[in-house]
Design a protein around this motif. Structure first.
Motif, short mmCIF file in Angstrom:
data_model
loop_
_atom_site.label_atom_id
_atom_site.label_comp_id
_atom_site.label_asym_id
_atom_site.label_seq_id
_atom_site.Cartn_x
_atom_site.Cartn_y
_atom_site.Cartn_z
N GLY A 93 45.62 58.57 68.14
CA GLY A 93 44.10 58.39 68.64
C GLY A 93 43.76 58.71 69.70
N ALA A 94 42.77 58.03 70.76
CA ALA A 94 42.43 57.56 71.97
C ALA A 94 42.97 57.47 72.82
N GLN A 95 43.50 57.35 74.65
CA GLN A 95 44.49 56.73 74.90
C GLN A 95 43.18 55.97 74.75
N ASP A 96 43.67 54.66 74.82
CA ASP A 96 42.44 53.16 75.72
C ASP A 96 43.05 51.79 75.99
N VAL A 97 43.92 52.42 77.64
CA VAL A 97 44.47 51.28 77.63
C VAL A 97 43.71 49.94 77.74
N VAL A 102 51.46 44.55 69.39
CA VAL A 102 52.52 45.32 71.16
C VAL A 102 52.66 46.88 69.98
N GLY A 103 53.01 46.52 68.57
CA GLY A 103 53.36 48.36 68.25
C GLY A 103 52.00 49.23 68.52
N LEU A 104 50.65 49.01 68.27
CA LEU A 104 49.60 49.81 68.07
C LEU A 104 49.18 49.62 70.04
N GLY A 105 49.13 48.77 69.96
CA GLY A 105 49.04 48.65 72.03
C GLY A 105 49.05 49.21 72.33
N GLY A 106 50.59 49.23 71.94
CA GLY A 106 52.03 50.81 72.98
C GLY A 106 51.40 52.41 72.60
#
Length: 322
Positions: A177-181, A165-169
């Motif tokens: 790093g790059a935005q990757d929704v 969850v932290g990494l995904g946020g």
């Protein structure tokens, strides 16, 4: 109208019950949403006694680890418990090093010392990957070090499932790093294990934005969703006053209840699919489960309007209240 029928069995005692047991932004922004670690809730709420301090992997705990972790459930730490944690930490028990780190970070039972906390997390992390969640949070928010989202991403990755969850946020916001929704959504789907767990909750706002899941992800979503529905059904039956007050002559009765969910609706219509033979008991069961509402919809295939869920509810006189 297409229908999808799922048969699931439940067990509940008539007149009885079963025991029920069932990052990315700054800390302030993060807390305003609901994606918080217990440590962050602790720091925000000055210790909610019902929320453990820290983020721990229960599967790692031996007897000493469990004893240390249990000390985090109380508003204050007793001197004897603190000494237990310190001794076990010095003895190299990772969970206890992790626990002691949370005490130093928050000033629980000891003087607040974030540098000491960080050192203890680093000691614990190789054997207790969840300690990397604490290190990632510190790097993300600049606690005892400059803000470093790159390092935070690395630590969250090392934490494994606990850091998803932290990494995904951070991925959602493009920090470190790059935005990757879409990549963040995939992380959440892969990591979710139980309806309403942190990864599931992290998934909700992305799905609300219109991001879509592939066929395999939909299958997992629905599988986890069904598990959540089962637990909610059990809870509604367990807490039913009407059902709990009924008795019968030692018989085991089976009732089939049909829930019909419509597209996008978390509240089902409830029908009696098969009677137990006793209309009073039938009414009590249907009334109990009528309260059921899911927070998220079941994902229906394109063109399908409803999803029918048929649940056999077995009422057994042998189960004990508790």
């Amino acid at each position: 109208m297409q229908k999808n029928i799922v048969l699931i069995g439940l067990m509940i005692a008539l007149g009885g019950c079963q025991s029920m047991k069932d990052l990315g932004k700054s800390t302030v922004e993060y807390l305003e949403e609901s994606r918080t670690t217990p440590m962050e809730r602790y720091l925000a709420e000055l210790r909610n006694p019902s929320v453990p301090l820290g983020t721990f992997d229960d599967a790692l705990d031996g007897n000493q680890g469990k004893a240390c972790r249990q000390t985090t459930h109380y508003r204050t730490v007793q001197p004897s418990d603190l000494q237990l944690v310190i001794s076990a930490s010095e003895g190299g028990i990772p969970t206890c090093q992790h626990v002691l780190g949370t005490f130093y970070e928050s000033g629980t039972g000891v003087g607040q010392n974030t540098a000491r906390a960080r050192s203890l997390y680093l000691q614990a992390a190789p054997a207790d990957p969840y300690a990397y969640v604490e290190l990632a949070r510190m790097a993300r928010d600049g606690i005892d070090e400059p803000v470093d989202p790159v390092k935070a991403r690395d630590y969250y990755t090392r934490a494994g499932i606990g850091g998803v969850v932290g990494l995904g946020g951070l991925m959602e916001q493009g920090k470190g790093g790059a935005q990757d929704v879409s990549g963040a959504l995939k992380l959440y789907v892969d990591a979710t294990q139980k309806y309403g767990d942190p990864a599931w909750k992290a998934m909700r706002p992305l799905l609300a934005l219109g991001l879509e899941l592939d066929a395999e992800q939909v299958q997992k979503y629905n599988r986890v969703w069904i598990g959540g529905l089962l637990r909610q059904m059990r809870f509604e039956l367990w807490r039913s006053y009407e059902l709990g007050g009924l008795n019968h002559s030692g018989q085991t009765l089976t009732i089939r209840v049909l829930f019909r969910f419509s597209t996008g609706s978390p509240k089902p219509k409830v029908y009696l699919a098969e009677s137990s033979g006793d209309p009073v008991i039938d009414t009590a069961v249907v009334s109990a489960v009528y309260r059921l509402t899911m927070k998220d919809p079941y994902m229906l295939p394109a063109g399908q309007e409803t999803f029918d869920f048929v649940a056999p509810v077995v009422l057994s006189p042998s189960a004990k209240r508790g």
